[in-house]
Design an enzyme around this catalytic site. Structure first.
Site, PDB file in Angstrom:
ATOM      1  N   HIS A  42     -54.681  -3.317   8.089  1.00 47.51           N
ATOM      2  CA  HIS A  42     -54.096  -2.727   9.044  1.00 47.51           C
ATOM      3  C   HIS A  42     -54.045  -2.785  10.511  1.00 47.51           C
ATOM      4  O   HIS A  42     -55.535  -3.231  10.718  1.00 47.51           O
ATOM      5  CB  HIS A  42     -53.985  -1.190   9.084  1.00 47.51           C
ATOM      6  CG  HIS A  42     -55.359  -0.736   9.112  1.00 47.51           C
ATOM      7  ND1 HIS A  42     -56.125  -1.285   7.749  1.00 47.51           N
ATOM      8  CD2 HIS A  42     -55.823   0.031   9.831  1.00 47.51           C
ATOM      9  CE1 HIS A  42     -57.481  -0.311   8.154  1.00 47.51           C
ATOM     10  NE2 HIS A  42     -57.458   0.647   9.191  1.00 47.51           N
ATOM     11  N   HIS A 126     -56.441  -5.372  17.247  1.00 44.43           N
ATOM     12  CA  HIS A 126     -56.986  -6.329  15.853  1.00 44.43           C
ATOM     13  C   HIS A 126     -57.258  -5.895  14.265  1.00 44.43           C
ATOM     14  O   HIS A 126     -56.307  -4.874  14.644  1.00 44.43           O
ATOM     15  CB  HIS A 126     -58.717  -6.251  16.400  1.00 44.43           C
ATOM     16  CG  HIS A 126     -59.155  -5.255  16.286  1.00 44.43           C
ATOM     17  ND1 HIS A 126     -59.623  -4.082  16.923  1.00 44.43           N
ATOM     18  CD2 HIS A 126     -60.087  -4.602  15.563  1.00 44.43           C
ATOM     19  CE1 HIS A 126     -60.033  -3.771  16.967  1.00 44.43           C
ATOM     20  NE2 HIS A 126     -60.522  -3.808  15.581  1.00 44.43           N
TER      21      HIS A 126
END
Length: 194
Positions: A42, A126
């Protein structure tokens, strides 16, 4: 409960990344890293930590408002990098500025809902794929991360539309079982732009 706001990549992009990660896990020294599980991949937008039950209704309201203020945007998983010699991550290509604005709104929404938040840091989208496992007596990881970052340099998934903001609960790993990882559960989601 331990909560964070996130963007969850679609299954197709996750599958493309999983194929690349399999190749990275075949590199020498890969067993010196703790690889994250694909079910947990995620993009964290804002980390709230432990949130009291009574704060949840206001947090839901604030995140719904945040989602409403932002439009869907196009992204793809692309490239990678590292944070020191601790974390290997996959980045994004596309409208990363829209992602940053969404992260800022999710953080502000948590603050306004009464969640004690750490000081604001610039958002860097990220997705963590691995962490250094062990450290030597000099507190340095035993596995250098450069080969894994190099192995992501030409990676790009198909493009997808980020269409919702999710609130995710993190369940800690079972104690006493080496290698177990947190389990993530999306407990609410709001469509962007609605």
């Amino acid at each position: 409960m331990r909560l964070f706001a996130a963007v969850l990549p679609p299954d197709a992009a996750v599958a493309e990344l999983a194929a690349r990660v399999e190749a990275l896990r075949a590199l020498p020294g890969a067993d010196g890293l703790r690889w994250t599980e694909r079910e947990g991949w995620h993009f964290t937008l804002a980390f709230y930590g432990e949130v009291a039950e009574e704060v949840l209704p206001e947090l839901h309201t604030r995140l719904a408002r945040a989602a409403h203020r932002h439009h869907p945007h196009e992204l793809r998983l692309a490239g990678g990098g590292r944070f020191d010699d601790r974390v290997v991550w996959v980045g994004v290509d596309g409208d990363s500025e829209a992602m940053r604005r969404l992260a800022d709104s999710a953080e502000a929404g948590g603050r306004r809902a009464g969640v004690p938040m750490d000081r604001h840091r610039p958002y860097h989208p990220h997705l963590t794929i691995a962490r250094a496992r062990t450290r030597s007596a000099h507190h340095r990881p035993t596995t250098g991360l450069a080969p894994y970052v190099d192995g992501l340099a030409d990676f790009a998934s198909q493009e997808w539309t980020v269409g919702e903001l999710s609130l995710v609960r993190s369940h800690p790993p079972d104690p006493g079982i080496p290698g177990r990882q947190p389990r993530y559960e999306a407990i609410a989601a709001w469509p962007l732009g609605h």
